[in-house]
Design a protein around this motif. Structure first.
Motif, PDB file in Angstrom:
ATOM      1  N   LYS A   1      45.633  40.345  46.125  1.00 28.10           N
ATOM      2  CA  LYS A   1      46.749  41.122  46.661  1.00 28.10           C
ATOM      3  C   LYS A   1      47.935  41.020  45.713  1.00 28.10           C
ATOM      4  O   LYS A   1      48.017  40.095  44.896  1.00 28.10           O
ATOM      5  N   PRO A   2      48.878  41.942  45.789  1.00 30.45           N
ATOM      6  CA  PRO A   2      50.111  41.810  45.003  1.00 30.45           C
ATOM      7  C   PRO A   2      50.823  40.499  45.327  1.00 30.45           C
ATOM      8  O   PRO A   2      50.815  40.046  46.473  1.00 30.45           O
ATOM      9  N   PHE A   3      51.374  39.889  44.307  1.00 36.57           N
ATOM     10  CA  PHE A   3      52.125  38.626  44.376  1.00 36.57           C
ATOM     11  C   PHE A   3      51.235  37.396  44.606  1.00 36.57           C
ATOM     12  O   PHE A   3      51.737  36.314  44.851  1.00 36.57           O
ATOM     13  N   ASP A   4      49.906  37.592  44.531  1.00 37.09           N
ATOM     14  CA  ASP A   4      49.017  36.446  44.416  1.00 37.09           C
ATOM     15  C   ASP A   4      48.948  36.072  42.937  1.00 37.09           C
ATOM     16  O   ASP A   4      48.888  36.956  42.073  1.00 37.09           O
ATOM     17  N   VAL A   5      48.952  34.790  42.638  1.00 34.26           N
ATOM     18  CA  VAL A   5      48.911  34.358  41.234  1.00 34.26           C
ATOM     19  C   VAL A   5      47.876  33.256  41.027  1.00 34.26           C
ATOM     20  O   VAL A   5      47.525  32.529  41.960  1.00 34.26           O
ATOM     21  N   VAL A   6      47.410  33.177  39.782  1.00 37.71           N
ATOM     22  CA  VAL A   6      46.526  32.095  39.349  1.00 37.71           C
ATOM     23  C   VAL A   6      47.252  31.351  38.232  1.00 37.71           C
ATOM     24  O   VAL A   6      47.757  31.967  37.296  1.00 37.71           O
TER      25      VAL A   6
END
Length: 407
Positions: A135-140
């Motif tokens: 999803k948008p604004f999910d980060v790794v």
């Protein structure tokens, strides 16, 4: 063995002279050690980070700056390119694969890069904890980022505008950590990866929660109904002909520029090579001076030890043993200088890396030992042997009767 102990005791008897000679030699060898470690690891790191990337496309400007910012993430981007023009390039028959990058934000100095899952596959990245962004604004997070900032899956943070750490925050919407990458000793370790939509939405005015909950594009280009831009593109050629035709086409017929990582990095190494050679020249000059210092120290010590040498002859020592005795002193001095110099070199590199945790040398390790360091020890021993030859020959020619008569 007795000669070795005797040589060591003579050196220990004059700690100041011995220490100064060892330190002078060690400084020169330390410089060479640092240069060898940095050059070897830096070149390997640069080659590894650019592996699989045939061409980088971005806004017109410096080709080297484009490569440094888009492949190694150690410089400022040259600008943005129009999404429509980027998408048209992806349909070119000479392009096998194209990965878009969106940059411009950071969190505590670590860059936030918007891209797709192909970027992870390019470096064969693996998820250690959690999962990739959906999803948008999910980060790794890269392994180094997670370790240095003490972040874990499920945590949230607010990104800041700009590449540097001292910039204003995007407080409209926080990023949520969904995964942490396994440490791979490449450029991903120091990056925060997310979807390119996240980068777009973080700069949009207002809040559109429907967009924030929609799925992101995991491969290729996301649909761009609005006037969107990307920072750069990483390309892979479909065939060898692309290497000839594609860069020329992009540079002459589009508003973008194309730069080859292999070509630009080779040019960078050539420019850096001049400075490296100058520093190496300085280091070798220090070593020569150290060799002269050892020669002078041994030669002067013979004036005080001629009687001792004559007594050794009367006690049964041969001329050759006296020769070996002096040579061993020179070799012991330079051998210790080499060991201390290599240790200083590794220690200096460790301090340098600690002070530049987000710089170009952040991925280097002081714990690496190279074969060339054995050559340094051999070179140092050779310097000690040569420096002691004349004093040793003087000892070899010691006249027993003359020296004992003088005393």
């Amino acid at each position: 063995m007795n000669m070795l102990k005797l040589s060591w005791k003579y050196l220990v008897a004059k700690p100041l002279n011995t220490g100064l000679n060892i330190l002078l030699l060690a400084l020169g060898l330390a410089i060479i050690t640092v240069l060898i470690l940095i050059q070897d690891q830096f070149e390997n790191k640069m080659t590894k980070d650019a592996e699989g990337i045939d061409l980088v496309v971005g806004a017109k400007g410096s080709p080297l700056q484009l490569i440094l910012s888009s492949v190694y993430h150690i410089d400022y981007p040259t600008g943005n390119i129009d999404m429509e023009e980027a998408q048209s390039l992806s349909r070119n028959r000479l392009v096998k694969n194209i990965i878009p990058l969106g940059m411009g934000d950071n969190y505590q100095g670590y860059r936030i890069v918007g891209t797709n899952h192909d970027y992870l596959e390019l470096y064969k990245a693996e998820i250690e904890n959690g999962e990739v962004w959906r999803k948008p604004f999910d980060v790794v997070l890269g392994a180094v980022v997670a370790e240095k900032l003490n972040l874990k899956v499920g945590d949230s943070f607010i990104g800041s505008h700009g590449i540097g750490s001292s910039s204003h925050e995007h407080d409209e919407h926080p990023y949520k950590i969904t995964g942490i990458l396994t440490k791979s000793s490449n450029v991903l370790d120091n990056l925060i990866l997310t979807s390119i939509e996240s980068v777009w939405y973080s700069h949009d005015e207002g809040h559109d929660h429907e967009k924030f909950e929609a799925d992101v594009t995991t491969s290729g280009f996301p649909p761009a109904d609005e006037d969107r831009e990307v920072t750069s593109l990483l390309l892979q050629y479909r065939n060898p002909m692309a290497a000839v035709q594609l860069p020329r086409f992009i540079n002459s017929r589009t508003s973008m520029q194309a730069a080859s990582p292999s070509f630009e990095i080779s040019r960078l190494f050539e420019l850096l090579g001049v400075g490296v050679k100058l520093i190496q020249g300085l280091a070798f000059a220090i070593i020569v001076i150290a060799g002269l210092g050892i020669f002078i120290a041994l030669f002067n010590s013979l004036k005080e030890r001629k009687y001792d040498l004559a007594v050794m002859r009367t006690l049964g020592a041969s001329s050759f043993q006296l020769f070996v005795h002096i040579v061993l002193e020179g070799i012991i001095l330079t051998f210790l200088g080499a060991l201390i110099g290599i240790a200083i070199g590794h220690l200096f590199l460790a301090v340098l890396v600690m002070q530049n945790e987000q710089g170009a040398i952040s991925g280097l390790s002081a714990a690496v030992f190279l074969r060339e360091e054995l050559y340094i020890i051999g070179y140092a021993i050779a310097v000690g042997f040569i420096a002691s030859l004349i004093p040793a020959w003087t000892a070899y020619q010691t006249d027993i009767a003359k020296q004992l008569t003088k005393s």
